[in-house]
Motif scaffolding. Structure first.
Motif, PDB file in Angstrom:
ATOM      1  N   ASN A  69      11.160   2.286   0.734  1.00  0.00           N
ATOM      2  CA  ASN A  69      11.137   3.708   0.393  1.00  0.00           C
ATOM      3  C   ASN A  69       9.876   4.434   0.856  1.00  0.00           C
ATOM      4  OD1 ASN A  69      13.660   4.062  -1.360  1.00  0.00           O
ATOM      5  ND2 ASN A  69      12.696   2.272  -2.298  1.00  0.00           N
ATOM      6  N   LEU A  70       8.947   3.710   1.485  1.00  0.00           N
ATOM      7  CA  LEU A  70       7.715   4.334   1.962  1.00  0.00           C
ATOM      8  C   LEU A  70       7.959   5.201   3.186  1.00  0.00           C
ATOM      9  CD1 LEU A  70       4.960   1.565   1.697  1.00  0.00           C
ATOM     10  CD2 LEU A  70       5.182   3.634   0.318  1.00  0.00           C
ATOM     11  N   ASN A  71       7.208   6.285   3.275  1.00  0.00           N
ATOM     12  CA  ASN A  71       7.273   7.150   4.440  1.00  0.00           C
ATOM     13  C   ASN A  71       6.755   6.422   5.674  1.00  0.00           C
ATOM     14  OD1 ASN A  71       7.962   9.509   5.680  1.00  0.00           O
ATOM     15  ND2 ASN A  71       6.158  10.653   5.029  1.00  0.00           N
ATOM     16  N   ASP A  72       5.745   5.589   5.488  1.00  0.00           N
ATOM     17  CA  ASP A  72       5.194   4.786   6.584  1.00  0.00           C
ATOM     18  C   ASP A  72       5.159   3.321   6.147  1.00  0.00           C
ATOM     19  OD1 ASP A  72       3.905   3.635   8.674  1.00  0.00           O
ATOM     20  OD2 ASP A  72       2.128   4.942   8.638  1.00  0.00           O
ATOM     21  N   PRO A  73       6.247   2.578   6.403  1.00  0.00           N
ATOM     22  CA  PRO A  73       6.321   1.192   5.925  1.00  0.00           C
ATOM     23  C   PRO A  73       5.435   0.222   6.692  1.00  0.00           C
ATOM     24  CG  PRO A  73       8.268   1.737   7.213  1.00  0.00           C
ATOM     25  CD  PRO A  73       7.484   2.998   7.074  1.00  0.00           C
ATOM     26  N   SER A  74       4.759   0.687   7.763  1.00  0.00           N
ATOM     27  CA  SER A  74       3.926  -0.227   8.558  1.00  0.00           C
ATOM     28  C   SER A  74       2.559  -0.473   7.921  1.00  0.00           C
ATOM     29  CB  SER A  74       3.734   0.336   9.967  1.00  0.00           C
ATOM     30  OG  SER A  74       3.006   1.551   9.931  1.00  0.00           O
ATOM     31  N   LYS A  75       2.147   0.415   7.000  1.00  0.00           N
ATOM     32  CA  LYS A  75       0.832   0.258   6.374  1.00  0.00           C
ATOM     33  C   LYS A  75       0.869  -0.776   5.255  1.00  0.00           C
ATOM     34  CE  LYS A  75      -0.775   4.976   7.297  1.00  0.00           C
ATOM     35  NZ  LYS A  75      -1.190   6.250   6.668  1.00  0.00           N
ATOM     36  N   GLU A  76      -0.152  -1.613   5.238  1.00  0.00           N
ATOM     37  CA  GLU A  76      -0.244  -2.623   4.189  1.00  0.00           C
ATOM     38  C   GLU A  76      -0.745  -1.983   2.893  1.00  0.00           C
ATOM     39  OE1 GLU A  76      -2.331  -6.121   5.240  1.00  0.00           O
ATOM     40  OE2 GLU A  76      -1.380  -6.305   7.204  1.00  0.00           O
ATOM     41  N   PHE A  77      -0.253  -2.512   1.783  1.00  0.00           N
ATOM     42  CA  PHE A  77      -0.644  -1.954   0.484  1.00  0.00           C
ATOM     43  C   PHE A  77      -0.788  -3.072  -0.532  1.00  0.00           C
ATOM     44  CE2 PHE A  77       3.997  -2.097   0.455  1.00  0.00           C
ATOM     45  CZ  PHE A  77       4.271  -2.646  -0.780  1.00  0.00           C
ATOM     46  N   GLU A  78      -1.284  -2.722  -1.700  1.00  0.00           N
ATOM     47  CA  GLU A  78      -1.372  -3.689  -2.788  1.00  0.00           C
ATOM     48  C   GLU A  78      -1.022  -2.999  -4.094  1.00  0.00           C
ATOM     49  OE1 GLU A  78      -5.396  -4.971  -2.321  1.00  0.00           O
ATOM     50  OE2 GLU A  78      -6.146  -3.545  -3.816  1.00  0.00           O
ATOM     51  N   LEU A  79      -0.694  -3.813  -5.085  1.00  0.00           N
ATOM     52  CA  LEU A  79      -0.303  -3.311  -6.402  1.00  0.00           C
ATOM     53  C   LEU A  79      -1.297  -3.778  -7.453  1.00  0.00           C
ATOM     54  CD1 LEU A  79       3.556  -3.989  -6.304  1.00  0.00           C
ATOM     55  CD2 LEU A  79       2.387  -1.806  -5.947  1.00  0.00           C
ATOM     56  N   LEU A  80      -1.530  -2.901  -8.416  1.00  0.00           N
ATOM     57  CA  LEU A  80      -2.424  -3.240  -9.524  1.00  0.00           C
ATOM     58  C   LEU A  80      -1.632  -3.229 -10.821  1.00  0.00           C
ATOM     59  CD1 LEU A  80      -5.504  -0.996  -8.635  1.00  0.00           C
ATOM     60  CD2 LEU A  80      -5.087  -3.370  -7.964  1.00  0.00           C
ATOM     61  N   SER A  81      -1.952  -4.167 -11.689  1.00  0.00           N
ATOM     62  CA  SER A  81      -1.304  -4.237 -12.997  1.00  0.00           C
ATOM     63  C   SER A  81      -1.803  -3.097 -13.876  1.00  0.00           C
ATOM     64  CB  SER A  81      -1.620  -5.581 -13.650  1.00  0.00           C
ATOM     65  OG  SER A  81      -2.979  -5.606 -14.059  1.00  0.00           O
ATOM     66  N   PRO A  82      -1.157  -2.847 -15.019  1.00  0.00           N
ATOM     67  CA  PRO A  82      -1.635  -1.791 -15.932  1.00  0.00           C
ATOM     68  C   PRO A  82      -3.106  -1.957 -16.326  1.00  0.00           C
ATOM     69  CG  PRO A  82       0.537  -2.512 -16.589  1.00  0.00           C
ATOM     70  CD  PRO A  82       0.106  -3.437 -15.497  1.00  0.00           C
ATOM     71  N   GLY A  83      -3.560  -3.208 -16.367  1.00  0.00           N
ATOM     72  CA  GLY A  83      -4.952  -3.457 -16.734  1.00  0.00           C
ATOM     73  C   GLY A  83      -5.916  -3.355 -15.574  1.00  0.00           C
ATOM     74  N   GLY A  84      -5.393  -3.101 -14.337  1.00  0.00           N
ATOM     75  CA  GLY A  84      -6.258  -2.945 -13.181  1.00  0.00           C
ATOM     76  C   GLY A  84      -6.412  -4.181 -12.327  1.00  0.00           C
ATOM     77  N   GLN A  85      -5.767  -5.301 -12.706  1.00  0.00           N
ATOM     78  CA  GLN A  85      -5.872  -6.516 -11.908  1.00  0.00           C
ATOM     79  C   GLN A  85      -4.962  -6.434 -10.686  1.00  0.00           C
ATOM     80  OE1 GLN A  85      -4.994  -6.755 -15.215  1.00  0.00           O
ATOM     81  NE2 GLN A  85      -7.003  -7.263 -16.069  1.00  0.00           N
ATOM     82  N   LYS A  86      -5.447  -6.952  -9.561  1.00  0.00           N
ATOM     83  CA  LYS A  86      -4.672  -6.959  -8.328  1.00  0.00           C
ATOM     84  C   LYS A  86      -3.569  -8.018  -8.429  1.00  0.00           C
ATOM     85  CE  LYS A  86      -5.221  -7.602  -3.336  1.00  0.00           C
ATOM     86  NZ  LYS A  86      -6.187  -7.894  -2.251  1.00  0.00           N
ATOM     87  N   LEU A  87      -2.329  -7.637  -8.095  1.00  0.00           N
ATOM     88  CA  LEU A  87      -1.191  -8.566  -8.150  1.00  0.00           C
ATOM     89  C   LEU A  87      -0.996  -9.194  -6.773  1.00  0.00           C
ATOM     90  CD1 LEU A  87       1.288  -6.351 -10.219  1.00  0.00           C
ATOM     91  CD2 LEU A  87      -0.043  -8.308 -11.043  1.00  0.00           C
ATOM     92  N   THR A  88      -1.258 -10.478  -6.671  1.00  0.00           N
ATOM     93  CA  THR A  88      -1.217 -11.154  -5.364  1.00  0.00           C
ATOM     94  C   THR A  88      -0.193 -12.288  -5.293  1.00  0.00           C
ATOM     95  OG1 THR A  88      -2.980 -12.659  -6.079  1.00  0.00           O
ATOM     96  CG2 THR A  88      -3.645 -10.644  -4.932  1.00  0.00           C
ATOM     97  N   LYS A  89       0.343 -12.683  -6.441  1.00  0.00           N
ATOM     98  CA  LYS A  89       1.232 -13.854  -6.459  1.00  0.00           C
ATOM     99  C   LYS A  89       2.670 -13.435  -6.149  1.00  0.00           C
ATOM    100  CE  LYS A  89      -1.724 -16.239  -9.789  1.00  0.00           C
ATOM    101  NZ  LYS A  89      -1.814 -16.861 -11.136  1.00  0.00           N
ATOM    102  N   ASP A  90       2.931 -13.222  -4.849  1.00  0.00           N
ATOM    103  CA  ASP A  90       4.244 -12.729  -4.424  1.00  0.00           C
ATOM    104  C   ASP A  90       5.376 -13.685  -4.784  1.00  0.00           C
ATOM    105  OD1 ASP A  90       2.839 -10.669  -3.425  1.00  0.00           O
ATOM    106  OD2 ASP A  90       3.305 -11.011  -1.309  1.00  0.00           O
ATOM    107  N   GLU A  91       5.081 -14.973  -4.868  1.00  0.00           N
ATOM    108  CA  GLU A  91       6.113 -15.972  -5.145  1.00  0.00           C
ATOM    109  C   GLU A  91       6.217 -16.300  -6.632  1.00  0.00           C
ATOM    110  OE1 GLU A  91       8.136 -16.849  -2.702  1.00  0.00           O
ATOM    111  OE2 GLU A  91       6.945 -15.493  -1.472  1.00  0.00           O
ATOM    112  N   GLU A  92       5.680 -15.424  -7.471  1.00  0.00           N
ATOM    113  CA  GLU A  92       5.774 -15.641  -8.920  1.00  0.00           C
ATOM    114  C   GLU A  92       6.786 -14.673  -9.518  1.00  0.00           C
ATOM    115  OE1 GLU A  92       2.795 -16.749 -12.598  1.00  0.00           O
ATOM    116  OE2 GLU A  92       2.031 -16.325 -10.606  1.00  0.00           O
ATOM    117  N   ARG A  93       7.506 -15.143 -10.533  1.00  0.00           N
ATOM    118  CA  ARG A  93       8.559 -14.330 -11.138  1.00  0.00           C
ATOM    119  C   ARG A  93       7.953 -13.229 -12.011  1.00  0.00           C
ATOM    120  NH1 ARG A  93      13.388 -16.788 -10.089  1.00  0.00           N
ATOM    121  NH2 ARG A  93      13.367 -19.043  -9.756  1.00  0.00           N
ATOM    122  N   LEU A  94       8.698 -12.131 -12.140  1.00  0.00           N
ATOM    123  CA  LEU A  94       8.216 -11.004 -12.945  1.00  0.00           C
ATOM    124  C   LEU A  94       8.031 -11.405 -14.395  1.00  0.00           C
ATOM    125  CD1 LEU A  94      10.469  -8.181 -11.410  1.00  0.00           C
ATOM    126  CD2 LEU A  94       8.140  -8.857 -10.765  1.00  0.00           C
TER     127      LEU A  94
END
Length: 435
Positions: free
Chosen positions: A369-394
């Motif tokens: 859904n990104l306007n520019d899907p080529s740019k790399e991004f990251e997600l932060l949890s509500p507490g501000g921690q960076k979410l890096t474990k892509d292979e972990e279940r929600l």
């Protein structure tokens, strides 16, 4: 060519592509990949989606144009710039309110009832049968009806799919497939032995393993069996008898046996229920429908009654592992989770996920859904921690049952200024809902 044959053909191609490994362009080395390819590798889901046809694209563009025209008539100042300005204003008010609050900690999503529903239910789709988005029971009924409609056109392959899709007991399916395969193996390896060409319907093995297996009788008929009455004991009994003329085409039996063993159930895809929200809408309380829970209303009520006992336990001296086990048990009440992604401009993207999906599935949803899907991004949890474990279940990441994640481009961390008219595609922004 029938829809079912096309389906099997597509599945075979997909399996070949998976075995072939990652692809490379002719002008690039095997070690170089674009940012887009990196995103697909890390965030790609376990299934692929069909690209829209040119007709679908034109229809979507026309619908978007009509939507914008109607919206401009209702709200003359509607534009992406106006949306951004309103979103920023709401963000500023929200930040001021947090500063005034003494306990302005991590963002939480309240789950009490509210006039504005966050999501009305959990819905599914199945590309094989059409574009409809329906409830779980409705889509399963539609898949079943579709398969039975295809029997007259392609009986053998369709009956394989019915066996895998329309039966619930996996152990029964496995045992039934093993028995059906044995019937065919005996005929293929011993084509002159008549004893392998007859199956008595009252036989104990047939009754226990085959009779109650939906699609099994249709499969045997497609292989060349026909029901007949034959002498047995002091009278006659019903048998399935393999037709002699079918012995000349044992290759078809081998193909059907292989299809039976390698087919997979047609599983409905969870619809994301994509929504785009302003900050003020996201601040409204979330009302999760019953579909989100793995427990019934009565069971949830009983769980609520046990809260008093839980309070007593929490007051006792307990180990960390004991607390973690209780926390996981609490989270397992949910089957689905409502994920909201807050972008720097204040706009929120919302989607529904199974609690057993991976973090990479959320990232792929964002990329789509990104306007520019080529740019790399990251997600932060509500507490501000960076979410890096892509292979972990929600569920394991505790992103259940509703959570707001924060989005930022990787370039922002490198001190680069990013000017974005909108982080999301225009056709996605057109879904923005006003209260």
């Amino acid at each position: 060519m029938s829809v079912i044959k096309e389906f099997f053909k597509k599945k075979k191609l997909e399996s070949k592509f998976k075995l072939a490994g990652p692809g490379h362009t002719m002008t690039s080395s095997s070690s170089s990949t674009s940012a887009t390819n990196k995103m697909v590798k890390t965030a790609g889901p376990s299934h692929s989606r069909l690209a829209p046809s040119e007709g679908s694209k034109r229809a979507g563009a026309a619908a978007l144009a009509r939507f914008e025209q109607n919206l401009k008539q209702q709200e003359p100042n509607w534009s992406l710039a106006a949306i951004r300005a309103q979103a920023r204003k709401e963000l500023e008010l929200e930040l001021e309110a947090q500063k005034r609050s003494k306990d302005g900690g991590p963002e939480e999503v309240s789950q009490e009832a509210a006039p504005l529903l966050a999501v009305s239910g959990v819905y599914y789709s199945c590309p094989l049968i059409g574009p409809e988005v329906l409830s779980k029971q409705a889509i399963e009924d539609k898949i079943k009806n579709f398969l039975y409609e295809q029997l007259s056109e392609e009986r053998g392959l369709t009956s394989c799919l019915i066996i895998h899709t329309c039966n619930q007991n996996k152990a029964q399916i496995s045992l039934g497939i093993e028995t059906l395969s044995k019937y065919l193996t005996n005929i293929i390896e011993n084509p002159t032995e008549e004893k392998y060409q007859k199956i008595r319907l009252s036989n104990k093995v047939f009754q226990e393993r085959i009779a109650g297996l939906e699609g099994a009788l249709e499969f045997l008929m497609a292989c060349g069996f026909e029901q007949q009455k034959l002498p047995h004991g002091n009278g006659e009994e019903d048998f399935l008898v393999f037709q002699k003329d079918k012995l000349e085409d044992l290759e078809t039996l081998r193909m059907l046996k292989d299809a039976l063993q390698t087919s997979e159930a047609i599983v409905p895809e969870l619809d994301r229920g994509l929504r785009v929200l302003m900050p003020s809408q996201a601040a409204a309380m979330v009302n999760l429908p019953d579909d989100f829970f793995s427990l019934s209303k009565d069971e949830i009520k009983r769980e609520q009654e046990l809260r008093e006992r839980q309070v007593e336990l929490n007051q006792q001296l307990r180990t960390r592992s004991m607390k973690e086990r209780d926390e996981v048990k609490e989270l397992r009440k949910y089957k689905f989770t409502l994920i909201r992604i807050r972008f720097p401009d204040g706009i929120l993207l919302q989607g529904t996920f199974s609690v057993m999906e991976w973090l990479r599935d959320v990232k792929y949803f964002i990329t789509e859904n990104l306007n520019d899907p080529s740019k790399e991004f990251e997600l932060l949890s509500p507490g501000g921690q960076k979410l890096t474990k892509d292979e972990e279940r929600l569920l394991d990441l505790h992103l259940v049952p509703a959570v707001i994640l924060h989005f930022r481009f990787t370039e922002q961390l490198e001190g680069k200024h990013i000017q974005e008219d909108s982080f999301l595609k225009p056709e996605v922004m057109a879904l923005l809902q006003y209260i």
